[in-house]
Design an enzyme around this catalytic site. Structure first.
Site, PDB file in Angstrom:
ATOM      1  N   SER A  67      25.993  11.608  42.667  1.00 42.91           N
ATOM      2  CA  SER A  67      26.335  12.874  42.015  1.00 42.91           C
ATOM      3  C   SER A  67      26.559  13.968  43.061  1.00 42.91           C
ATOM      4  O   SER A  67      26.156  13.836  44.221  1.00 42.91           O
ATOM      5  CB  SER A  67      25.214  13.299  41.068  1.00 42.91           C
ATOM      6  OG  SER A  67      24.980  12.280  40.120  1.00 42.91           O
ATOM      7  N   HIS A  72      22.265  17.796  42.000  1.00 39.11           N
ATOM      8  CA  HIS A  72      20.940  17.359  42.437  1.00 39.11           C
ATOM      9  C   HIS A  72      20.026  18.572  42.652  1.00 39.11           C
ATOM     10  O   HIS A  72      18.846  18.548  42.302  1.00 39.11           O
ATOM     11  CB  HIS A  72      21.057  16.541  43.730  1.00 39.11           C
ATOM     12  CG  HIS A  72      21.570  15.146  43.498  1.00 39.11           C
ATOM     13  ND1 HIS A  72      22.384  14.486  44.390  1.00 39.11           N
ATOM     14  CD2 HIS A  72      21.372  14.284  42.470  1.00 39.11           C
ATOM     15  CE1 HIS A  72      22.654  13.274  43.919  1.00 39.11           C
ATOM     16  NE2 HIS A  72      22.058  13.135  42.763  1.00 39.11           N
ATOM     17  N   ASP A 122      17.300   1.577  38.587  1.00 42.04           N
ATOM     18  CA  ASP A 122      18.732   1.428  38.284  1.00 42.04           C
ATOM     19  C   ASP A 122      18.913   0.027  37.704  1.00 42.04           C
ATOM     20  O   ASP A 122      18.162  -0.887  38.039  1.00 42.04           O
ATOM     21  CB  ASP A 122      19.590   1.601  39.542  1.00 42.04           C
ATOM     22  CG  ASP A 122      21.004   2.055  39.198  1.00 42.04           C
ATOM     23  OD1 ASP A 122      21.339   3.239  39.416  1.00 42.04           O
ATOM     24  OD2 ASP A 122      21.783   1.223  38.672  1.00 42.04           O
ATOM     25  N   GLY A 157      16.815   1.762  32.555  1.00 42.75           N
ATOM     26  CA  GLY A 157      16.146   3.058  32.629  1.00 42.75           C
ATOM     27  C   GLY A 157      15.986   3.727  31.274  1.00 42.75           C
ATOM     28  O   GLY A 157      15.181   4.658  31.143  1.00 42.75           O
TER      29      GLY A 157
HETATM   30  C1  LIG Z   1      26.064   9.183  38.305  1.00 39.38           C
HETATM   31  S1  LIG Z   1      25.187   7.801  38.926  1.00 39.38           S
HETATM   32  C2  LIG Z   1      23.875   8.717  39.666  1.00 39.38           C
HETATM   33  C3  LIG Z   1      23.283   8.003  40.798  1.00 39.38           C
HETATM   34  C4  LIG Z   1      22.228   8.725  41.631  1.00 39.38           C
HETATM   35  N1  LIG Z   1      21.523   9.777  40.961  1.00 39.38           N
HETATM   36  C5  LIG Z   1      22.912   9.230  42.871  1.00 39.38           C
HETATM   37  O1  LIG Z   1      23.256  10.400  42.920  1.00 39.38           O
HETATM   38  O2  LIG Z   1      23.149   8.412  43.770  1.00 39.38           O
HETATM   39  C6  LIG Z   1      24.427   7.086  37.476  1.00 39.38           C
HETATM   40  C7  LIG Z   1      23.602   5.845  37.767  1.00 39.38           C
HETATM   41  O3  LIG Z   1      22.998   5.433  36.529  1.00 39.38           O
HETATM   42  C8  LIG Z   1      22.916   4.033  36.545  1.00 39.38           C
HETATM   43  N2  LIG Z   1      22.703   3.565  35.156  1.00 39.38           N
HETATM   44  C9  LIG Z   1      23.570   3.582  34.109  1.00 39.38           C
HETATM   45  N3  LIG Z   1      22.988   3.078  33.011  1.00 39.38           N
HETATM   46  C10 LIG Z   1      21.714   2.733  33.366  1.00 39.38           C
HETATM   47  C11 LIG Z   1      20.616   2.156  32.662  1.00 39.38           C
HETATM   48  N4  LIG Z   1      20.689   1.812  31.369  1.00 39.38           N
HETATM   49  N5  LIG Z   1      19.472   1.972  33.337  1.00 39.38           N
HETATM   50  C12 LIG Z   1      19.366   2.293  34.660  1.00 39.38           C
HETATM   51  N6  LIG Z   1      20.373   2.834  35.378  1.00 39.38           N
HETATM   52  C13 LIG Z   1      21.535   3.051  34.735  1.00 39.38           C
HETATM   53  C14 LIG Z   1      24.223   3.600  37.180  1.00 39.38           C
HETATM   54  O4  LIG Z   1      24.158   2.268  37.687  1.00 39.38           O
HETATM   55  C15 LIG Z   1      24.394   4.653  38.280  1.00 39.38           C
HETATM   56  O5  LIG Z   1      23.831   4.224  39.478  1.00 39.38           O
END
Ligand SMILES: C[S@@+](CC[C@H](N)C(=O)[O-])C[C@H]1O[C@@H](n2cnc3c(N)ncnc32)[C@H](O)[C@@H]1O
Length: 241
Positions: A67, A72, A122, A157
């Site tokens: 993001s 953040h 994740d 998650g």
């Molecule tokens: C926008 S990214 C944010 C990543 C992290 N906050 C970063 O900035 O690096 C959203 C993340 O949510 C994860 N995600 C989506 N659905 C999920 C779930 N049901 N359980 C866990 N993670 C999930 C995706 O794999 C992805 O890595």
């Protein structure tokens, strides 16, 4: 908050991590000194493979993105009163591991021997591996993992991570369909949840997502507040295979 969100993203880029965070601060996008210090302490180049010092999301592989740093920063500022040294935190959708590291900085006061605990979760195993490897690029990140102050878990998650509950703070980095109680149940009292939500009281389909902040008070009562409009990828089922 509206004032912050109208700033131009390119305006806040930098040629180093410190310059990026300084520019976000000068633009009023991040104001809290502890958050500024914690973000200066994590080199975004260890987590974003391209244009790390630009205030924008970047691809990290496996269909995911890191993001934008101003998001953040906002998330940390909304949670800051619950990010005290020694606190327990859950970072859902931990992706690159960047925010997990920033959160670990916020709950650690190494000089006084106070270590918090941050769990990043994740649902893509390659991303939890990537987050571990990214964090090992710095001595501090390696120490956090070696001491189990930071753990990365592969799982859905949307269910939180009961084994580590109760949490002082829960951050969700992808949009939930609704504001259901599973994560609220895993909050300590007091505790705060920061979560983008697709449908909750948003005026109907197509009306956009909003960040909700949910507080569990010391007496166990729960207060929910819709705070600002956002655009996150959704929390989904894990990709097959
Ligand atoms: C926008 S990214 C944010 C990543 C992290 N906050 C970063 O900035 O690096 C959203 C993340 O949510 C994860 N995600 C989506 N659905 C999920 C779930 N049901 N359980 C866990 N993670 C999930 C995706 O794999 C992805 O890595």
């Amino acid at each position: 908050m509206l004032r912050r969100l109208t700033k131009m993203a390119w305006y806040c880029s930098g040629s180093t991590n410190t310059e990026l965070i300084d520019n976000l601060s000068k633009a009023g996008l991040i104001e809290n000194e502890r958050v500024i210090e914690a973000m200066i302490g994590v080199d975004r180049a260890h987590y974003a493979p391209s244009r790390p010092y630009s205030d924008s999301p970047q691809p990290i592989g496996h269909g995911a993105t890191i993001s934008a740093p101003h998001m953040h920063g906002h998330a940390c500022e909304y949670l800051i009163d619950h990010l005290k040294p020694g606190a327990r935190v859950l970072d859902i959708g931990s992706g690159s591991g960047y925010l997990t590291h920033v959160l670990a900085n916020l709950v650690t006061d190494a000089a006084n021997g106070r270590w918090g605990t941050v769990v990043g979760i994740d649902h893509i195993p390659e991303l939890t591996d990537l987050a571990r490897a990214n964090m090992n690029k710095s001595q501090q990140g390696k120490e956090f993992q070696d001491s189990s102050a930071v753990q990365f878990i592969t799982g859905d998650g949307r269910l939180g991570w009961k084994e580590g509950a109760p949490y002082n703070a829960i951050h969700v980095g992808a949009a939930a369909e609704s504001l259901h109680s599973t994560l609220i149940d895993q909050l300590g009292a007091p505790g705060r949840l920061f979560i983008p939500v697709e449908t909750e009281n948003n005026g109907g389909p197509g009306e956009g997502q909003y960040i909700w902040v949910v507080d569990k008070k010391g007496d166990g009562s729960v207060q929910k507040e819709k705070v600002f409009q956002v655009s996150y990828v959704p929390l989904t089922d894990a990709p097959r295979g």
